[in-house]
Enzyme design. Structure first.
Site, PDB file in Angstrom:
ATOM      1  N   ASP B  27     109.302  42.759   2.622  1.00  0.00           N
ATOM      2  CA  ASP B  27     108.552  43.889   3.153  1.00  0.00           C
ATOM      3  C   ASP B  27     109.443  44.521   4.215  1.00  0.00           C
ATOM      4  OD1 ASP B  27     106.892  45.661   4.417  1.00  0.00           O
ATOM      5  OD2 ASP B  27     105.484  44.162   5.180  1.00  0.00           O
ATOM      6  N   LYS B  89     113.145  53.523   9.004  1.00  0.00           N
ATOM      7  CA  LYS B  89     112.455  53.764   7.737  1.00  0.00           C
ATOM      8  C   LYS B  89     111.893  55.186   7.649  1.00  0.00           C
ATOM      9  CE  LYS B  89     108.852  51.559   4.926  1.00  0.00           C
ATOM     10  NZ  LYS B  89     107.896  50.420   4.939  1.00  0.00           N
TER      11      LYS B  89
END
Ligand SMILES: [Zn+2]
Lengths: 219, 655
Positions: B27, B89
């Site tokens: 993740d 991100k």
């Protein structure tokens, strides 16, 4: 030997003409056309030319048993989805993607009554134009469309819009019922008109949805 | 340099001895990243010696440019704010225009790609981190490299394959960027899986859930809501929505802005903003448990204290939470589902710990959300389960959808949708277009992603030109454009002029992705293992292919071996053995040669098998035909059909 080869060549043609057997790309042995896997080496095969009904093992009809459709879809995706081929050769990965793509196409088309109706009409030789307007010659449908659109423009709350959604959904259900019986007959013009009506009813239902989202974001 | 001594805690499952390497689930989060591994259907997150599963997605760069990842990097934020990058991100697959809106929150300088670079260079932004110019892909790959090394430390074996999760709402550019980052880190991505789907997998398998479930995923930088149907091991995503630029970080920024607005000193610099944001995060965490508190912020040597209670905090973030609720309503509407039909709401992401979030989610669905699996770890657990399913096999099946519509630019700057959102993947759809000028020899194709009518309001994915269209009058050419989306959600566009067969196809390289040249240069520059990796990968691929070929021949021998004379059989057995010996070796060319020899040496056998198969099929047809004839005769009350024993003979008569 000579005779045998000739015999084989003849039967080969006959079999090819009847689309029964083809060579497996992996073990080069015979595979029945339409089988997703080779029965001897288990290699996945190309999806082939079957129509959506054949692919899902269903009878060609507007009246589709959605449970049976989903069962068949899940069962086949379990075997054919690219997730089952993550460690296989690139060729097998690509074939599984093609197979899964064909399954998704068949499932999506047959699951949705409008897409199913358009597709079935197409199989029966009637192409309902994308921006189909046969029905716009129909004064009853034209009136209905204008009236609903007016009501939508006047709706001021999400609840009012929801009422219109429900009304559209009721009309959609009725229209689908009419299509079921129309497809039992041969009156393609009537089928075309019903499909066009269904199309605009669906568009209307979508518009009520957008409108509701709009009203929500203003609230 | 080992930043954390990692040892194997008793609970971490040991992969099977014979696995050369193991596939993990990662993740890769905005704020934190988590790695997990699954063995025999039991997934465990990997922890450091302090029991910490969360690795801060923060990278600090030493003066020589070497990256430091995780907790240590995070602790350097206050001391050396200019050389530490967090929340990268949010910039994955983004261009300079996209990030101007977030740039205020980014305490480092963002630069567009240098002008005037050779054609083929990407438009990907660079961050100026203390003098080092780095793309988001590189920074992300540094995080992934660290995660890979840590996992190898814990599991004591090589980790070269992974399932990596991405927000469902990640567009094509961000997905490709994530895959590129993994490639740079020496990781093969088995599959990109959407985070909510991964969470559902972890949850559904654990709880044997059946029915409709919503997954509400509020991470640091992204919000996702997915509606799934879970049934007997099938996880079918019905609809999904979200906001790729809305997350818990925005809560922090709202609080930080509040502090800085009241700051009595001079205009805060980028270091001050970073410190205020860091404190705001503490405030958020504290006010999730306590009702009020007081915090002290020291900026440029000046101290100031702030008091805040939960009500005031909630008032600051309420508009943000409301935005997520509205998106939930739209997603439910899309799937034609009312909130009361949802059997459970799964919470994912650290930001769902904020009480106001739970309260508003409960309000919408009319039930308390489920959060008994740690919302920070549930996604990695699902990714690990999927990694095992992909490499070892599994009974479960994930059926995911396209999160955003894919369209093409048409006349007047309008978007025509080719694949609508929430379409199950993989999918391929084609549309026909035509020329609008007499003699037009080329057609520009512009692929976009998004729901808006106007092209410039959607995200531009790629442009290319179909050339060589033969001269025709306007409207006569038939150009078929096909969009195909694979199981990772990545798009390939191809175009073909139907009357002549002129064809062009491209894998969509997003406008803000790395160009192929840049990618190879980076691989070449950065990776000690790049070349070895490539050789090993090619060898592995040849082995898989040889395994397939040997398996196919063996299966054929099993079924139709009786067609062969003893000598033929011996010859084939010998080539099979040769191929198997080659596979056991390291020589890729030898393996390919053996496979070729195997194909060649079994050709006649294959022909014999085809003959037999065709004869059997024809016999089947003949039997059917005779049956039908017999049936008809029976119905007419005539004499009996030939006895069953006669039938095969008549069918084989042609021999
Ligand atoms: Zn085969």
């Amino acid at each position: 030997m000579q005779a045998k080869a000739e015999g084989a060549a003849r039967s080969n043609n006959a079999a090819a003409e009847q689309d029964i057997v083809q060579a497996c790309w992996s073990c080069h042995g015979p595979v029945a056309v339409g089988d997703p896997f080779c029965s001897s080496c288990k290699a996945v095969q190309p999806p082939g030319q079957a129509d959506h009904f054949q692919r899902m093992g269903l009878e060609r009809s507007f009246d589709v048993d959605i449970d049976a459709l989903e069962k068949a879809y899940f069962r086949m995706q379990r075997d054919l989805h690219p997730d089952r081929f993550a460690t296989k050769t690139p060729k097998e990965k690509s074939l599984s993607q093609q197979q899964a793509t064909s399954l998704n196409d068949a499932y999506e088309t047959l699951k949705d009554p409008l897409d199913r109706a358009v597709y079935l009409a197409h199989l029966k030789g009637l192409d309902v134009l994308k921006e189909g307007c046969n029905a716009l010659n129909d004064p009853v449908i034209l009136m209905e469309a204008m009236e609903m659109r007016e009501a939508l423009a006047e709706a001021e709350s999400a609840d009012e819009v929801s009422d219109l959604t429900r009304r559209a959904q009721g009309d959609i259900a009725d229209c689908e019922k009419e299509l079921t019986s129309a497809f039992l007959g041969t009156d393609m013009d009537h089928i075309g008109t019903l499909i066009t009506r269904l199309k605009y009813l669906r568009k209307l239902a979508d518009e009520t949805r957008f409108r509701r989202a709009e009203l929500r974001s203003m609230a | 340099m080992a930043l954390l001594q990692i040892y194997e805690p008793g609970e971490t499952p040991a992969p099977h001895e014979n696995d050369a390497d193991v596939a993990v689930g990662i993740d890769l989060g905005t704020t934190n990243s988590v790695t997990a591994v699954s063995v025999d259907g039991k997934a465990e997150v990997l922890r450091d010696e302090d029991g910490q599963a969360l690795v801060p997605s923060v990278v600090a760069y030493a003066p020589d440019g070497s990256p430091i990842v995780g907790g240590l990097a995070k602790s350097l934020i206050a001391m050396r704010p200019d050389s530490v990058v967090s929340s990268i991100k949010r910039l994955m697959g983004r261009g300079i225009e996209d990030i101007k809106s977030v740039a205020g929150h980014l305490p480092f300088t963002v630069e567009p790609a240098p002008e005037g670079e050779a054609a083929g260079a990407s438009r990907m932004v660079r961050l100026n981190v203390d003098g080092h110019k780095l793309t988001p892909v590189e920074i992300s790959s540094h995080i992934l490299t660290a995660l890979k090394e840590r996992a190898e430390g814990v599991l004591d074996r090589e980790v070269s394959r992974a399932v990596i999760t991405v927000p469902a709402y990640f567009d094509d550019a961000a997905r490709t960027a994530t895959k590129d980052a993994a490639r740079l880190a020496g990781l093969e991505v088995l599959r990109l899986v959407n985070e909510p789907t991964a969470a559902a997998l972890a949850y559904g398998l654990d709880k044997e859930a059946e029915g409709l479930y919503a997954v509400y995923d509020l991470g640091g930088g992204t919000f996702d809501i997915s509606l799934l149907r879970m049934e007997k091991g099938v996880f079918q995503v019905l609809s999904t929505g979200g906001d790729a630029a809305l997350g818990g970080d925005d809560f922090d920024h709202a609080v930080a802005e509040h502090f800085l607005k009241d700051w009595t000193g001079k205009t805060p610099g980028s270091g001050a903003v970073k410190q205020a944001v860091a404190m705001a995060r503490e405030v958020k965490e504290a006010l999730s448990a306590e009702d009020q508190g007081t915090w002290t912020l020291e900026l440029d040597g000046e101290e100031q204290s702030f008091a805040l209670d939960r009500a005031a905090f909630e008032a600051m973030i309420e508009p943000l939470v409301k935005r997520t609720i509205r998106i939930c309503e739209d997603v439910l509407d899309d799937a034609d589902v009312t909130p009361d039909r949802v059997k459970g709401v799964v919470l994912v992401g650290g930001s769902t710990r904020v009480p106001l979030v739970r309260k508003m989610v409960a309000g919408l669905f009319g039930r308390e959300p489920l959060a008994d699996i740690d919302p920070d770890e549930v996604v990695a657990v699902g990714a690990a389960l999927q990694a095992e399913a992909l490499t070892v096999g599994s009974d479960t099946l994930l059926l995911d959808v396209t999160p955003l519509s894919l369209g093409i630019e048409t006349m007047g700057g309008l978007t025509e949708k080719i694949i609508p959102r929430n379409t199950p993947i993989p999918v391929a759809k084609a549309q026909e277009f035509t020329t609008y000028q007499d003699g037009q020899s080329a057609m520009a194709i512009h692929a976009v992603q998004g729901e808006r009518e106007m092209v410039d309001q959607n995200r531009s994915l790629a442009r290319f030109t179909l050339r060589g269209i033969p001269p025709m009058t306007a409207g006569a050419a038939r150009i078929r454009v096909t969009y195909a989306v694979d199981a990772d959600g990545l798009l390939t566009v191809s175009a073909r002029e139907e009357t002549t067969g002129t064809e062009q196809s491209i894998e969509v390289k997003p406008s803000y992705g790395l160009s192929e040249d840049e990618m190879s240069q980076m691989l070449y520059d950065s990776m000690k293992h790049a070349k070895d990796d490539m050789t090993l990968r090619l060898l592995a691929e040849s082995r898989v292919e040889a395994g397939r070929a040997v398996g196919a021949v063996k299966a054929a021998l099993e079924i139709d071996g009786d067609l062969l004379t003893d000598d033929d059989r011996k010859a084939i057995d010998a080539i099979v053995a040769e191929t198997e010996a080659a596979v056991a070796g390291e020589d890729r060319d030898a393996i390919s040669a053996a496979v070729e020899k195997l194909e060649e040496g079994t050709r006649v056998f294959a022909e014999q098998r085809m003959d037999r198969g065709i004869r059997a099929a024809l016999r089947g047809v003949e039997v059917e035909r005779l049956d039908k004839a017999a049936h008809e005769r029976d119905q007419q009350g005539e004499e009996q059909a030939a006895s069953p024993d006669d039938r095969p003979k008549s069918a084989e008569a042609g021999d």
